[in-house]
Design a protein around this motif. Structure first.
Motif: not given
Lengths: 165, 200
Positions: A14-16, B59-63
């Motif tokens: 979901t986050v992605g 990681e790619d989502a900027g966590v």
């Protein structure tokens, strides 16, 4: 417990998705790294599992474990995880091979094997980490780090034994 | 170190095998172990690759940016030497987050960078290593993969115990570290005083 992993998966996807990440491409990239890590481990695992297998089959491992059983039981840890306590600070791949040996011998759902798994997850290959970080920083003396790390190792063995018994 | 341990295991094992009369099972285990090792490693690939893939999405989502925002005040407090060193702080945060998410490969480079950036402060480096030694990890993916491969009824049932034990182990490491440090510097001060006296 069975919910933890699926819920994590849901959160991650979901986050992605919301952040507009090309989810599948990212996934494949990461999975490739993960797979390669294991593949690179294969040769050392062969060597280590053979050595531990020989040590176990000869009865030498049982002799050591039985020797320390009274002490281990006094401090509340299972004697079967002794090999892991000894090898854990030294080498990651060797502890993986040792953990496998313990699980195979005691059964995956046995208290000893579960304690070993918990211990594996809550400790670090501190000799390796110290060598790498000392080498890159040029600092030779690190007062207190080793005693602290080795205590943490022992404490986690005892705590894992208590929590899984 | 591993060179010595490996040779010692084999030599001790083979000699014990001869004395205990178990050389047959030793011979059999040599043959089967190599094969089992390969099967074991390949059995791990599925779950480990799956986890690494999922973490890559995070990681790619900027966590890491989010965690660094959360962790920043804590890091400044823990490592006072890095107060004005943006690079050191971000390296520490990347390392702790990478360890937390189980990115073994991602953790080492940032750890090295962090230690290099902290070069002026031995105290900070030591504390960094002590925190590292507790192996704080959200999902110990390799352990779970192993458990499922080797027939555990619920491979993830070690999760909560692992979190609890990690916390206990971190706490004990910090306590021993601070006690040891105090004793160490006390002793050193005493020794220096004595030397100064002898000098007079």
């Amino acid at each position: 417990m069975i919910y933890i992993i699926p819920v994590f998966l849901l959160i991650i996807i979901t986050v992605g998705f919301i952040k507009g990440v090309p989810c599948f491409d990212s996934f494949v990239k990461g999975a490739q790294n993960g797979a390669m890590t294991i593949v690179r481990l294969v040769p050392s695992l062969i060597g280590l599992i053979v050595a531990i297998g020989v040590f176990r089959a000869s009865g030498a491992l049982d002799i050591i474990v039985e020797l320390f059983r009274p002490i281990m039981e006094k401090i509340g840890a299972s004697a079967d995880i002794l090999p892991l306590i000894m090898i854990r600070p030294v080498s990651g791949s060797a502890s993986l091979a040792t953990l496998r040996d313990i699980i195979v011998k005691c059964g995956a759902d046995s208290p000893a094997a579960r304690a070993a798994c918990v211990m594996m997850g809550s400790t670090e290959t501190i000799f390796y980490t110290m060598t790498v970080y000392a080498g890159s920083s040029g600092i030779r003396k690190m007062p207190g780090v080793l005693p602290a790390a080795l205590t943490a190792n022992l404490v986690s063995a005892v705590a894992a034994g208590l929590i899984c018994s | 170190m591993l060179n010595i341990i490996w040779a010692a295991l084999l030599i001790a094992g083979l000699i014990t095998g001869i004395f205990t009369g178990r050389i047959h099972s030793v011979a059999a285990s040599i043959m089967t172990s190599a094969d089992e090792a390969v099967k074991f490693a390949f059995g791990l690939i599925g779950a480990v690759a799956l986890w690494c893939g999922l973490i890559q999405i995070l990681e790619d989502a900027g966590v890491l940016k989010v965690t660094s925002k959360i962790l920043k005040p804590v890091i400044t407090k823990l490592f006072p030497g890095t107060k004005n060193n943006e690079k050191a702080q971000s390296a520490i945060i990347t390392n702790i987050s990478a360890n937390f998410l189980g990115l073994g490969n991602g953790a080492t480079p940032s750890g090295i960078e962090a230690v290099r950036e902290m070069n002026n402060s031995i105290k900070d480096i030591c504390l960094f290593l002590v925190i590292n030694s507790a192996g704080i990890q959200l999902i110990p993916s390799t352990v779970i993969a192993m458990r499922s491969e080797l027939g555990a009824s619920d491979p993830s049932d070690i999760l909560v115990p692992t979190w609890i034990v990690s916390g206990i182990s971190l706490l004990s490491a910090l306590i021993i570290y601070s006690v040891y440090r105090r004793a160490y510097y006390c002793m050193r001060a005493v020794r220096m005083k004595r030397k100064a006296k002898e000098g007079q």
